[in-house]
Design an enzyme around this catalytic site. Structure first.
Site, PDB file in Angstrom:
ATOM      1  CB  CYS A 160     -11.504  -1.805  -5.900  1.00  0.00           C
ATOM      2  SG  CYS A 160     -10.547  -2.327  -4.802  1.00  0.00           S
TER       3      CYS A 160
ATOM      4  NE  ARG B 291      -5.169   0.674   2.328  1.00  0.00           N
ATOM      5  CZ  ARG B 291      -5.230  -0.807   1.502  1.00  0.00           C
ATOM      6  NH1 ARG B 291      -4.531  -1.734   2.024  1.00  0.00           N
ATOM      7  NH2 ARG B 291      -5.667  -0.361   0.386  1.00  0.00           N
TER       8      ARG B 291
ATOM      9  CD  GLN C 180      -2.989   0.618  -2.996  1.00  0.00           C
ATOM     10  OE1 GLN C 180      -4.789   0.952  -4.106  1.00  0.00           O
ATOM     11  NE2 GLN C 180      -3.388  -1.042  -2.034  1.00  0.00           N
TER      12      GLN C 180
ATOM     13  CG  ASP D 100      -5.039  -0.202  -7.048  1.00  0.00           C
ATOM     14  OD1 ASP D 100      -5.544  -1.864  -7.605  1.00  0.00           O
ATOM     15  OD2 ASP D 100      -5.817  -0.019  -5.828  1.00  0.00           O
TER      16      ASP D 100
ATOM     17  CG  HIS E 152      -9.495  -2.793 -10.210  1.00  0.00           C
ATOM     18  ND1 HIS E 152      -9.560  -1.356  -9.713  1.00  0.00           N
ATOM     19  CD2 HIS E 152      -9.817  -3.771  -9.114  1.00  0.00           C
ATOM     20  CE1 HIS E 152      -9.057  -1.051  -8.275  1.00  0.00           C
ATOM     21  NE2 HIS E 152      -8.780  -2.368  -7.635  1.00  0.00           N
TER      22      HIS E 152
ATOM     23  CE  LYS F  20      -3.641 -13.019  -0.920  1.00  0.00           C
ATOM     24  NZ  LYS F  20      -3.170 -11.941   0.282  1.00  0.00           N
TER      25      LYS F  20
ATOM     26  CG  HIS G 213      -9.357  -6.211  -6.544  1.00  0.00           C
ATOM     27  ND1 HIS G 213      -9.921  -5.016  -6.707  1.00  0.00           N
ATOM     28  CD2 HIS G 213     -10.519  -7.095  -6.502  1.00  0.00           C
ATOM     29  CE1 HIS G 213     -10.908  -5.331  -5.849  1.00  0.00           C
ATOM     30  NE2 HIS G 213     -10.823  -6.581  -6.410  1.00  0.00           N
TER      31      HIS G 213
END
Length: 660
Positions: free
Chosen positions: A351, A380, A398, A400, A402, A483, A529
């Site tokens: 992000c 992680r 991911q 991912d 945004h 979320k 996100h």
RNA sequence: GCCUGGGUAGCUCAGUCGGUAGAGCAACGCAUUCGUAAUGCGUAGGUCAGGAGUUCGAAUCUCCUCCCAGGCUCCA
């Protein structure tokens, strides 16, 4: 003499003598029911069979082959296990022993800090069988708070439960006691008494279809800082058949375990040289992954996403600004300190990078919404005990993205996004979903109340219009935004949390991201996100288990294998392969230097969708023998064009040979 | 990170009381030429996870480390 009337589940009424018990009711209904009865449900509350029925009550007799019946017998079996353990380890302390899905557990602390070993399970089970054979009654008694403390003075965990119930009970503790003021117990023998709300089966003889599964450590009260107890898990059922069916189902689940299939199908591995949670993808797994990623990319292009890239490593400054270092440092790999004194971190998320891309130049409202997509590989530092196959790893990619938009655009963005998410998941063959909405946490939250309310309402509206079940998780959102997550049920009924869509009112603020609005002033964008797969690795694992390794044709690493009957058919086999390859089909030929049956067997074990066998007839007539996955009935004399057309259609439709 | 169990050939596993390493499948070679789930024979394959210790002698006993499994905790 009939001065008590109760209502049965079918709405009918029944008269009983005063002081009648649930058991009396069962007897009055029928001998068979009386024999089966385990407990009763009175006005929605589970009680023992021996409890007296209040006048006018709604009563249902609970029998073993029902969810409530199993719950009762599982809980009772847990008591039997506790008694067995105290017989075998005099002085053992027992803590909590509830019924859980498919079974029960009980937590113990053994004298002298002793631990259970796997071998002990057989001993405990044998002792439990003895107790069942002894036909011990479950006898309920009620005491005052002080009496309760005295009764359990040698059982510190029970004392703690009694005391904590007195001073404000948690759900968990209430399960152990009748009410804050009454200490209820069940004893089987003078030597064994347990604190419990009940109800229980009338006698231990009613139990017996159980199996102890494993021993595990579990923290008292689930708190890492408190002592670790020894937990034994067991499964318990109403009949031998039900128990066996459950054990068979466990075996089936094990057969489709993605870690096992990953090995068997040569998809990926976890070389111990790399460390926990770090996978390598072999060519076949790599192909599967590439297909997934390519499809995802093309869908994102259609949906108007821009593709961005960001490095795997960054100065600490980025995560200081984002705040991640403050609250997430434990979950990150430790920093690398370079010569100039700078600390560099592996990125645990993408992000902040995307926020920087947004901020790379001044933004106008005319550009919004901006949707940035990246297959971002993040690292992680999961605790070593937490890693699990591809579903919980230390390095993952991911899908991912945004989205930066104005508040006005938020509702439309969320609407189209959820549609996109569900469509994409359906394209991968998942179609049984429900949604979970996590709303504003009470205590601390950034963003205005209106922003939260609008986001939550939009998410809820979108979810409802998708016609999906929506589960509310009140106050479960992160402090920085609400979320919505998509939960999917797989082929064997397990649910997995897949996609998440998360509003973020905070990050744009921390990075001071802004755009120029029509009023010529700077405004803060809303940031969304979202990850649809979650991570490519985890999504692949879920799909492998969903399909038990029988991937739909478009995802299969090898879609067709061509086998000549004899080696003089090999050149025709090659021709067939070349023809199909021209259409992008993944085809391999295995030369005929082994018996056909052996080669077919191997291809079947590799779960290849189509095995094409060619022999004399086929060479003569330009045809194929087609052996489809999941079928025991091969077709002969199929023309190449027919097969090609069928195959290409199936690939385009993301279908499987089994679906035909 | 914690608890319990585990790590022997590429895979699945056996290995008794501490006495010097085994099977099936896979691989490789040769023969076999075959129409829908295992052709035959042969060959090769091992630092018994790694390290230290006990012992005349360790896959086997002890300790440490690494990795795996099932739980617990955790999962922004």
């Amino acid at each position: 003499m009939s001065d008590l009337e109760v209502q049965l589940p079918d709405g009918s009424h029944r008269s009983l003598h005063a002081g009648a018990t649930a058991n009396d009711l069962a007897v009055s209904i029928g001998a068979r029911l009386a024999k089966d009865a385990l407990a009763a449900e009175v006005n929605g509350q589970l009680v023992d069979l021996v409890s007296a029925l209040p006048n006018g009550a709604r009563v249902a007799i609970v029998t073993p082959a029902s969810e409530k019946g199993r719950e009762v017998l599982r809980h009772s079996t847990a008591h039997v296990m506790a008694q067995a353990v105290t017989r075998l380890w005099p002085g053992a302390h027992y803590a909590i022993g509830p019924a859980i899905r498919d079974g029960f557990y009980y937590d113990f602390s053994l004298p002298g800090g002793e631990h259970f070993s796997d071998d002990d399970l057989a001993r405990i089970e044998a002792e439990m069988r003895k107790i069942v054979g002894e036909d011990q009654p479950f006898t309920r008694s009620e005491y005052s708070f002080e009496e309760g403390l005295e009764l359990f003075k040698d059982q510190p965990f029970k004392v703690e439960i009694i005391q904590s119930v007195k001073s404000g009970a948690s759900e968990e503790d209430l399960a152990e006691l009748a009410s804050p003021s009454v200490v209820s117990t069940y004893s089987n023998t003078p030597a064994f008494r347990d604190l419990c709300r009940g109800p229980h089966v009338p006698s231990t003889a009613r139990l017996g279809f159980f199996k102890l599964m494993r021993v595990a450590g579990a923290y008292w009260r689930g708190d890492e800082k408190r002592p670790q107890l020894q937990r034994i898990y067991g499964t318990a059922w109403e009949s031998k058949d039900a128990l066996e069916a459950h054990l068979t189902q466990l075996e089936e689940a094990e057969k489709r375990d993605h870690r096992r299939l990953g090995q068997e199908l040569d998809l990926f591995s976890f070389p111990s040289e790399l460390g926990p949670g770090l996978a390598v993808f072999h060519p076949k797994g790599g192909t599967m992954r590439r297909v997934m990623e390519e499809y995802s990319r093309s869908r994102h292009v259609e949906e108007g996403y821009d593709f961005v890239n960001s490095p795997h490593i960054t100065k600490s400054e980025l995560f200081e600004t984002s705040g991640h270092l403050d609250w997430y440092a434990d979950g990150m790999y430790p920093p690398m300190e370079l010569d100039d004194g700078q600390n560099y971190y592996l990125k645990p998320m993408n992000c902040p990078f995307h926020v920087l891309i947004f901020k790379a130049r001044q933004r106008s409202y005319r550009e919004l919404p901006i949707r940035m997509f990246e297959f971002g590989t993040v690292y992680r530092y999961e605790k070593s005990g937490a890693v699990h196959g591809l579903t919980r790893v230390r390095g993952m990619t991911q899908d991912d993205a945004h989205i930066f938009c104005t508040r006005d655009q938020m509702a439309d963005e969320l609407t189209s996004l959820l549609t996109f998410v569900l469509d994409l998941l359906r394209d991968f063959g998942l179609n049984d979903f429900y949604l979970e909405l996590s709303t504003r946490p009470e205590k601390k939250a950034v963003g205005t109340l209106e922003e939260w309310r609008e986001a939550e309402e939009t998410l809820e509206k979108v979810a409802n219009s998708a016609g999906l079940e929506l589960v509310m998780d009140e106050g479960g959102g992160a402090f920085y935004g609400p979320k919505i997550s998509v939960q999917a049920r797989d082929a064997i009924g397990r649910t997995h949390q897949l996609s998440t869509i998360q509003l973020d009112f905070q990050l744009p603020q921390r990075f001071d991201a802004s755009f120029i609005a029509p009023d010529n002033a700077r405004h803060r964008p809303i940031m969304i996100h979202r990850a649809l797969f979650g991570s490519v690795e985890r999504f692949m694992a879920i799909l492998i288990e969903h399909y038990a390794g029988n991937m739909p044709t478009w995802m299969s690493p090898e879609q067709v294998r061509v086998l000549g009957v004899r080696d003089d058919h090999d050149s025709y086999a090659q021709e067939v392969a070349t023809t199909l390859r021209a259409d992008g089909v993944r085809v391999e030929v295995e030369l005929a230097n082994e018996p056909l049956g052996a080669r077919i067997r191997r291809a079947k074990l590799e779960k290849i969708p189509y095995i094409v066998v060619v022999g004399d007839d086929d060479v003569a007539h330009d045809t194929l023998g087609v052996n489809s996955r999941g079928s025991n009935d091969p077709e002969r004399g199929v023309t190449i064009d027919d097969f090609r057309e069928r195959l290409l259609k199936e690939i385009a439709e993301h279908s499987s040979p089994e679906a035909r």
